[in-house]
Design an enzyme around this catalytic site. Structure first.
Site, short mmCIF file in Angstrom:
data_model
loop_
_atom_site.label_atom_id
_atom_site.label_comp_id
_atom_site.label_asym_id
_atom_site.label_seq_id
_atom_site.Cartn_x
_atom_site.Cartn_y
_atom_site.Cartn_z
N LEU A 1 0.85 -1.20 0.00
CA LEU A 1 0.00 0.00 0.00
C LEU A 1 0.89 1.25 0.00
O LEU A 1 0.82 2.08 0.90
CB LEU A 1 -0.94 -0.01 1.20
CG LEU A 1 -2.11 0.99 1.11
CD1 LEU A 1 -3.17 0.50 0.14
CD2 LEU A 1 -2.73 1.21 2.50
N ARG B 1 5.11 -4.56 5.15
CA ARG B 1 5.84 -4.82 6.40
C ARG B 1 5.34 -3.96 7.54
O ARG B 1 5.31 -4.38 8.69
CB ARG B 1 7.34 -4.63 6.17
CG ARG B 1 7.94 -5.70 5.29
CD ARG B 1 9.28 -5.31 4.78
NE ARG B 1 9.23 -4.07 4.02
CZ ARG B 1 10.24 -3.55 3.35
NH1 ARG B 1 11.41 -4.17 3.36
NH2 ARG B 1 10.11 -2.43 2.67
N ARG C 1 6.11 -6.34 -9.93
CA ARG C 1 7.23 -6.97 -10.64
C ARG C 1 6.94 -8.47 -10.77
O ARG C 1 6.43 -9.10 -9.84
CB ARG C 1 8.54 -6.80 -9.86
CG ARG C 1 9.15 -5.41 -9.99
CD ARG C 1 9.72 -5.17 -11.39
NE ARG C 1 10.31 -3.84 -11.52
CZ ARG C 1 9.68 -2.76 -11.96
NH1 ARG C 1 8.40 -2.82 -12.32
NH2 ARG C 1 10.31 -1.59 -12.08
N GLU D 1 10.85 -11.00 -18.45
CA GLU D 1 10.30 -10.26 -19.59
C GLU D 1 11.39 -10.07 -20.64
O GLU D 1 12.55 -9.92 -20.27
CB GLU D 1 9.80 -8.88 -19.12
CG GLU D 1 8.62 -8.97 -18.18
CD GLU D 1 8.32 -7.63 -17.50
OE1 GLU D 1 8.80 -6.59 -17.98
OE2 GLU D 1 7.61 -7.65 -16.48
N HIS E 1 4.07 -4.87 -19.61
CA HIS E 1 4.66 -3.89 -18.68
C HIS E 1 4.25 -2.48 -19.15
O HIS E 1 5.10 -1.63 -19.43
CB HIS E 1 6.18 -4.04 -18.65
CG HIS E 1 6.79 -3.54 -17.37
ND1 HIS E 1 7.79 -4.20 -16.71
CD2 HIS E 1 6.53 -2.44 -16.62
CE1 HIS E 1 8.14 -3.52 -15.63
NE2 HIS E 1 7.37 -2.45 -15.55
P1 NDP Z 1 6.26 2.78 -2.90
O1 NDP Z 1 7.67 2.73 -2.44
O2 NDP Z 1 5.46 4.01 -2.69
O3 NDP Z 1 5.45 1.57 -2.21
C1 NDP Z 1 5.93 0.27 -2.10
C2 NDP Z 1 5.14 -0.41 -0.98
O4 NDP Z 1 5.54 -1.79 -0.93
C3 NDP Z 1 5.39 0.20 0.38
O5 NDP Z 1 4.16 0.59 0.96
C4 NDP Z 1 6.11 -0.90 1.17
O6 NDP Z 1 5.64 -0.93 2.52
C5 NDP Z 1 5.74 -2.17 0.43
N1 NDP Z 1 6.83 -3.15 0.48
C6 NDP Z 1 8.12 -2.94 0.12
N2 NDP Z 1 8.84 -4.04 0.35
C7 NDP Z 1 8.00 -4.97 0.86
C8 NDP Z 1 8.16 -6.30 1.32
N3 NDP Z 1 9.36 -6.91 1.30
N4 NDP Z 1 7.08 -6.95 1.78
C9 NDP Z 1 5.86 -6.34 1.82
N5 NDP Z 1 5.65 -5.08 1.41
C10 NDP Z 1 6.71 -4.40 0.94
O7 NDP Z 1 6.31 2.38 -4.44
P2 NDP Z 1 5.24 2.65 -5.58
O8 NDP Z 1 3.88 2.40 -5.06
O9 NDP Z 1 5.53 3.94 -6.27
O10 NDP Z 1 5.66 1.49 -6.61
C11 NDP Z 1 5.61 0.13 -6.22
C12 NDP Z 1 6.25 -0.75 -7.28
O11 NDP Z 1 5.42 -0.79 -8.44
C13 NDP Z 1 7.58 -0.25 -7.85
O12 NDP Z 1 8.66 -0.57 -6.98
C14 NDP Z 1 7.68 -0.99 -9.16
O13 NDP Z 1 8.30 -2.24 -8.98
C15 NDP Z 1 6.22 -1.21 -9.54
N6 NDP Z 1 5.86 -0.40 -10.72
C16 NDP Z 1 5.37 -1.00 -11.84
C17 NDP Z 1 5.04 -0.25 -12.95
C18 NDP Z 1 4.47 -0.87 -14.16
O14 NDP Z 1 4.58 -0.29 -15.23
N7 NDP Z 1 3.83 -2.03 -14.06
C19 NDP Z 1 5.28 1.18 -12.99
C20 NDP Z 1 5.71 1.73 -11.73
C21 NDP Z 1 6.01 0.96 -10.66
P3 NDP Z 1 6.61 -1.44 3.72
O15 NDP Z 1 7.91 -0.72 3.56
O16 NDP Z 1 5.83 -1.10 4.94
O17 NDP Z 1 6.76 -2.92 3.53
#
Ligand code: NDP
Length: 309
Positions: A151, A174, A231, A260, A278
């Site tokens: 989230l 987390r 991803r 990919e 993607h």
């Molecule tokens: P943010 O950094 O805002 O959010 C990532 C969230 O993931 C955080 O709330 C974090 O919460 C949670 N998270 C991170 N690591 C873990 C873990 N090991 N276990 C559980 N939760 C985890 O990133 P965005 O929302 O901007 O982007 C998220 C991802 O979306 C990007 O990293 C990218 O990989 C993907 N993406 C895909 C695109 C596409 O074209 N399909 C385009 C843009 C992004 P916490 O730290 O509390 O765990």
């Protein structure tokens, strides 16, 4: 003397025009041998690397650029950028956060609708002259339970949109987010068991690799739909294929895949799988905003660097 930059990945169209008059731009050849020859010649002179989240900054490339100061990457994913190698060397890693949030969230909702309402299958039928022949009914989206893995910025934007579909929203990551009223699950299996749709939007990399495994898919269950816009590495893909083939989940909508652009034949063969390349951030508006950020990261870095000399 002009500052040398290396372009190692496809960039939005507005990047090069903003940089070509102020920097010497070099493009990394796709052919490995030609790339090595170029790097042997100019590698030590390269101070900035322009790339994207998919093509990234491979370790061999970083080794060939001993005087690199900045990586400016188009995209928010850092899993292909080798940050643990770059940062200790003092290399600044710039990405394009924020600008693609709305489009990826829109894309996740589009994938939920396309998958649950069987829109792609319906469209294929119409084009094949079959109108309603052999067209199974879809499933409602409104009011169904949405689970969000991650989230963050995008996850919250998905949640905001899903509220308009009267969906009860829960999430796993987390850390609990004290600023939202959505239900928090400290286990992904718990979240999956309480969801009709599981939307995956965590970053890639070792910490999330194969997080969505067979147990999570079984918890999502035979009525459940998996949507992945994060991803491909986060989902155990062979296990997902088995779960779909065995009817252990209802459907999947995948914008991202392991390895990919390779698309497994098994996924292509299933009517209940929606696949996009993607592409959820793929709007003109977002590409240009990303390009602007990529160029600005370079311009800001080198104007600061000039100021400190
Ligand atoms: P943010 O950094 O805002 O959010 C990532 C969230 O993931 C955080 O709330 C974090 O919460 C949670 N998270 C991170 N690591 C873990 C873990 N090991 N276990 C559980 N939760 C985890 O990133 P965005 O929302 O901007 O982007 C998220 C991802 O979306 C990007 O990293 C990218 O990989 C993907 N993406 C895909 C695109 C596409 O074209 N399909 C385009 C843009 C992004 P916490 O730290 O509390 O765990």
């Amino acid at each position: 003397m002009a500052i040398n930059l290396l372009i190692a990945g496809r960039l939005p169209p507005n990047v090069v025009p903003q940089l070509e008059n102020r920097f010497a731009l070099h493009t990394l050849p796709a052919d490995q041998r030609e790339a090595e020859a170029l790097l042997a010649d100019i590698g030590p002179s390269i101070r900035g690397l322009l790339t994207n989240a998919a093509q990234g900054a491979p370790e061999w490339l970083l080794r060939a650029l001993p005087n690199l100061e900045i990586i400016s990457s188009s995209g928010v994913g850092t899993d292909a950028l080798n940050v643990p190698i770059a940062e200790p060397r003092g290399i600044v890693v710039g990405t394009t956060p924020g600008v693609l949030t709305a489009d990826v969230a829109d894309g996740a909702i589009a994938l939920m609708l396309a998958s649950s309402r069987r829109l792609m299958q319906a469209e294929r039928n119409v084009r094949a002259g079959r109108w309603l022949k052999d067209m199974p009914l879809g499933n409602r989206v409104t009011g169904k339970r949405l689970g969000i893995l991650g989230l963050g910025k995008i996850g919250q934007a998905v949640a905001k949109r899903a509220e308009a579909f009267d969906m009860p929203i829960a999430y796993h990551q987390r850390n609990r987010n004290p600023d939202v009223a959505y239900s928090y699950y400290d286990s992904l299996i718990g979240l999956a068991a309480a969801s009709d749709f599981l939307v995956v939007v965590v970053p890639g990399g070792p910490a999330t690799e194969n997080m969505v495994n067979g147990d999570v898919l079984d918890a999502l269950g035979p009525e459940g739909i998996l949507v992945n816009v994060g991803r491909g590495s986060t989902v155990d893909q062979p296990e997902l294929i088995r779960a779909l083939q065995q009817g252990r989940i209802r459907a999947a909508a995948l914008d991202v895949l392991e390895d990919e652009p390779h698309v497994p034949e098994e996924l292509l063969a299933m009517e209940n799988v929606v696949l996009t390349p993607h592409y959820t951030s793929g709007t003109i508006e977002t590409r240009l905003a990303m390009g602007q950020r990529v160029a600005d990261n370079i311009l800001e870095h080198f104007s600061q660097a000039a100021g400190t000399h």
